[in-house]
Scaffold this active site. Structure first.
Site, PDB file in Angstrom:
ATOM      1  N   THR A  97     -76.174   0.010  16.031  1.00 31.18           N
ATOM      2  CA  THR A  97     -75.970  -0.107  14.664  1.00 31.18           C
ATOM      3  C   THR A  97     -77.132  -1.035  13.964  1.00 31.18           C
ATOM      4  O   THR A  97     -76.941  -2.266  14.100  1.00 31.18           O
ATOM      5  CB  THR A  97     -74.748  -0.343  14.065  1.00 31.18           C
ATOM      6  OG1 THR A  97     -73.614   0.349  14.691  1.00 31.18           O
ATOM      7  CG2 THR A  97     -74.508  -0.134  12.553  1.00 31.18           C
ATOM      8  N   LYS A 172     -72.715   5.682   9.260  1.00 31.37           N
ATOM      9  CA  LYS A 172     -72.060   4.787  10.138  1.00 31.37           C
ATOM     10  C   LYS A 172     -71.736   3.590   9.388  1.00 31.37           C
ATOM     11  O   LYS A 172     -70.807   2.863   9.157  1.00 31.37           O
ATOM     12  CB  LYS A 172     -73.086   4.513  11.276  1.00 31.37           C
ATOM     13  CG  LYS A 172     -72.674   3.215  12.038  1.00 31.37           C
ATOM     14  CD  LYS A 172     -71.534   3.090  12.873  1.00 31.37           C
ATOM     15  CE  LYS A 172     -70.965   1.686  13.199  1.00 31.37           C
ATOM     16  NZ  LYS A 172     -69.684   1.786  13.881  1.00 31.37           N
ATOM     17  N   LYS A 240     -72.810  -7.678  10.061  1.00 30.20           N
ATOM     18  CA  LYS A 240     -74.326  -7.017   9.908  1.00 30.20           C
ATOM     19  C   LYS A 240     -74.004  -5.573   9.250  1.00 30.20           C
ATOM     20  O   LYS A 240     -74.857  -5.222   8.480  1.00 30.20           O
ATOM     21  CB  LYS A 240     -74.909  -6.777  11.459  1.00 30.20           C
ATOM     22  CG  LYS A 240     -75.609  -5.925  11.527  1.00 30.20           C
ATOM     23  CD  LYS A 240     -76.315  -5.941  12.891  1.00 30.20           C
ATOM     24  CE  LYS A 240     -75.128  -5.305  14.069  1.00 30.20           C
ATOM     25  NZ  LYS A 240     -74.804  -3.827  14.220  1.00 30.20           N
TER      26      LYS A 240
HETATM   27  P1  NAP Z   1     -72.604  -6.773  22.985  1.00 30.18           P
HETATM   28  O1  NAP Z   1     -71.249  -6.737  23.975  1.00 30.18           O
HETATM   29  O2  NAP Z   1     -72.691  -8.128  22.263  1.00 30.18           O
HETATM   30  O3  NAP Z   1     -73.621  -6.267  23.609  1.00 30.18           O
HETATM   31  C1  NAP Z   1     -75.163  -6.486  23.201  1.00 30.18           C
HETATM   32  C2  NAP Z   1     -76.229  -5.752  24.463  1.00 30.18           C
HETATM   33  O4  NAP Z   1     -77.299  -5.850  23.750  1.00 30.18           O
HETATM   34  C3  NAP Z   1     -75.954  -6.402  25.647  1.00 30.18           C
HETATM   35  O5  NAP Z   1     -76.389  -5.775  26.756  1.00 30.18           O
HETATM   36  C4  NAP Z   1     -77.188  -7.653  25.570  1.00 30.18           C
HETATM   37  O6  NAP Z   1     -77.605  -8.116  26.586  1.00 30.18           O
HETATM   38  C5  NAP Z   1     -78.158  -6.835  24.628  1.00 30.18           C
HETATM   39  N1  NAP Z   1     -78.985  -7.781  23.999  1.00 30.18           N
HETATM   40  C6  NAP Z   1     -78.828  -8.710  23.281  1.00 30.18           C
HETATM   41  N2  NAP Z   1     -79.908  -9.339  22.625  1.00 30.18           N
HETATM   42  C7  NAP Z   1     -81.107  -8.616  23.185  1.00 30.18           C
HETATM   43  C8  NAP Z   1     -82.293  -8.704  23.186  1.00 30.18           C
HETATM   44  N3  NAP Z   1     -83.019  -9.810  22.359  1.00 30.18           N
HETATM   45  N4  NAP Z   1     -83.175  -7.830  23.721  1.00 30.18           N
HETATM   46  C9  NAP Z   1     -82.413  -6.919  24.631  1.00 30.18           C
HETATM   47  N5  NAP Z   1     -81.189  -6.715  24.686  1.00 30.18           N
HETATM   48  C10 NAP Z   1     -80.305  -7.578  24.013  1.00 30.18           C
HETATM   49  O7  NAP Z   1     -72.420  -5.838  21.722  1.00 30.18           O
HETATM   50  P2  NAP Z   1     -71.720  -4.344  21.457  1.00 30.18           P
HETATM   51  O8  NAP Z   1     -70.185  -4.681  20.894  1.00 30.18           O
HETATM   52  O9  NAP Z   1     -71.882  -3.389  22.661  1.00 30.18           O
HETATM   53  O10 NAP Z   1     -72.270  -3.774  20.500  1.00 30.18           O
HETATM   54  C11 NAP Z   1     -73.635  -2.932  20.567  1.00 30.18           C
HETATM   55  C12 NAP Z   1     -74.051  -2.259  19.214  1.00 30.18           C
HETATM   56  O11 NAP Z   1     -72.979  -1.279  19.023  1.00 30.18           O
HETATM   57  C13 NAP Z   1     -74.074  -3.185  18.023  1.00 30.18           C
HETATM   58  O12 NAP Z   1     -75.278  -2.471  17.262  1.00 30.18           O
HETATM   59  C14 NAP Z   1     -72.796  -3.055  17.249  1.00 30.18           C
HETATM   60  O13 NAP Z   1     -72.616  -3.057  15.931  1.00 30.18           O
HETATM   61  C15 NAP Z   1     -72.552  -1.659  17.638  1.00 30.18           C
HETATM   62  N6  NAP Z   1     -71.192  -1.118  17.795  1.00 30.18           N
HETATM   63  C16 NAP Z   1     -70.088  -1.804  18.492  1.00 30.18           C
HETATM   64  C17 NAP Z   1     -68.787  -1.421  18.520  1.00 30.18           C
HETATM   65  C18 NAP Z   1     -67.669  -2.167  19.168  1.00 30.18           C
HETATM   66  O14 NAP Z   1     -66.499  -1.945  18.922  1.00 30.18           O
HETATM   67  N7  NAP Z   1     -67.899  -3.192  19.912  1.00 30.18           N
HETATM   68  C19 NAP Z   1     -68.309  -0.257  18.045  1.00 30.18           C
HETATM   69  C20 NAP Z   1     -69.193   0.394  17.285  1.00 30.18           C
HETATM   70  C21 NAP Z   1     -70.732   0.105  17.180  1.00 30.18           C
HETATM   71  P3  NAP Z   1     -77.200  -9.356  27.316  1.00 30.18           P
HETATM   72  O15 NAP Z   1     -76.301  -8.759  28.460  1.00 30.18           O
HETATM   73  O16 NAP Z   1     -78.450  -9.795  27.993  1.00 30.18           O
HETATM   74  O17 NAP Z   1     -76.804 -10.191  26.420  1.00 30.18           O
END
Ligand code: NAP
Length: 294
Positions: A97, A172, A240
């Site tokens: 997102t 979204k 965010k």
């Molecule tokens: P998350 O668990 O914090 O995972 C973040 C991912 O991004 C990890 O693979 C992390 O790698 C990587 N990352 C972070 N900083 C980075 C950088 N500078 N360069 C490259 N990779 C980087 O987040 P998530 O919950 O999966 O969410 C991911 C996205 O989906 C977000 O935009 C969120 O808003 C959206 N989303 C989330 C949900 C939910 O329920 N969780 C639902 C819908 C949408 P590392 O392992 O190295 O930290």
């Protein structure tokens, strides 16, 4: 279909697992390499790439699931970025997102390189990512949407083509502002009820069964009542998204007061140190304000 998947966090790891188990030829990359190595131990048919650029060679589609626009830009167009390894015509699908402006700019840059691009953020949180039942809101051309469908269908059950590039993000972020406002209203209701001496279990049972019910009530009432903020969706990520929605409201010239109120609550919870836990913790500043414990 050969797919590269970049970003194996809470959502990405579960989405990529569905691609792996449903027969896609999958290469993964994650910033923290040990996470990708652990993923490949669980899914031995998956290859691990040393960089996004390496992951994108000889692939049909490159999926990204990181946090925000600057991260997607770095992973795709920065040094060692996927666009440098991909053949012209490769389809890029960003599921993070990142807001409308970032997705639109990214789409233009990739299209200038001869690539396809879809902004395809998801809703459904980690349980639906795990089950392969996410909803995808997709922006981009109808032809690219058709090309992306087989992989999207492996990870989700509802695919909504919202319009041109950026319109997946547009739907979204408005959707998430509604979800966050629902959760904030629920938290406020629990606090009022607690202060008034209501039976909270009885209240939640009634709310969940009638017109006031919502997915937010189903998912967040219990964590709020038990202070269990095990992360399904990080509070800072919801903050965010609500801010992205407020940018769109401002650009459209209309107020979205409930989203504004929700942004204040989320920002205060983040400042209190709850940014990395589940956004059910948005109840904490409201409890602090009213001197209430549940
Ligand atoms: P998350 O668990 O914090 O995972 C973040 C991912 O991004 C990890 O693979 C992390 O790698 C990587 N990352 C972070 N900083 C980075 C950088 N500078 N360069 C490259 N990779 C980087 O987040 P998530 O919950 O999966 O969410 C991911 C996205 O989906 C977000 O935009 C969120 O808003 C959206 N989303 C989330 C949900 C939910 O329920 N969780 C639902 C819908 C949408 P590392 O392992 O190295 O930290």
């Amino acid at each position: 279909m050969r797919v590269a998947f970049l970003g194996l966090g809470i959502m990405g790891s579960r989405m990529a697992a569905n691609l792996a188990t449903k027969g896609f030829e999958l290469t993964v990359w994650n910033r923290t390499g040990s996470v990708a190595e652990a993923f490949a131990v669980q899914h031995p048919q998956v290859s691990v790439a040393a960089s996004p650029q390496a992951a994108a060679t000889e692939t049909d589609a490159v999926f990204t699931m990181v946090v925000d626009g600057p991260q997607v830009e770095q992973v795709l167009l920065g040094d060692g970025g996927a666009a440098h390894g991909a053949a012209p015509g490769t389809l890029f699908v960003d599921c993070s997102t990142i807001g409308v402006a970032a997705a639109t700019a990214l789409g233009r840059r990739l299209e200038a390189l001869g690539m396809g691009f879809l902004d395809a953020p998801v809703t459904g949180s980690s349980p639906k990512a795990q089950d392969g039942t996410l909803t995808f809101m997709v922006g981009g051309s109808a032809a690219d949407f058709e090309r992306g469908k087989p992989a999207l269908e492996a990870m989700g059950t509802l695919l909504v083509h919202g319009g041109p590039t950026g319109h997946g993000q547009l739907i979204k972020v408005i959707n998430n502002a509604v979800a966050a406002a629902n959760a904030t209203t629920l938290a406020q209701a629990l606090i009022v009820a607690a202060r008034a001496g209501a039976d909270l279990e009885a209240l939640v049972k009634v709310i969940a069964s009638g017109a006031a019910g919502s997915t937010m009530v189903d998912l967040k009432a219990r964590p709020m009542l038990t202070h269990d903020y095990t992360t399904l969706f990080k509070l800072d990520h919801m903050l965010k998204d609500v801010r992205f929605c407020l940018e769109e409201a401002q650009a459209a010239g209309v107020p979205f007061e409930f989203a504004q109120a929700t942004e204040l609550v989320l920002a205060r919870a983040s400042a209190m140190g709850y940014g990395d836990v589940d956004f059910a913790a948005l109840i904490e500043p409201l409890k602090a304000d009213s001197g209430t414990s549940l």
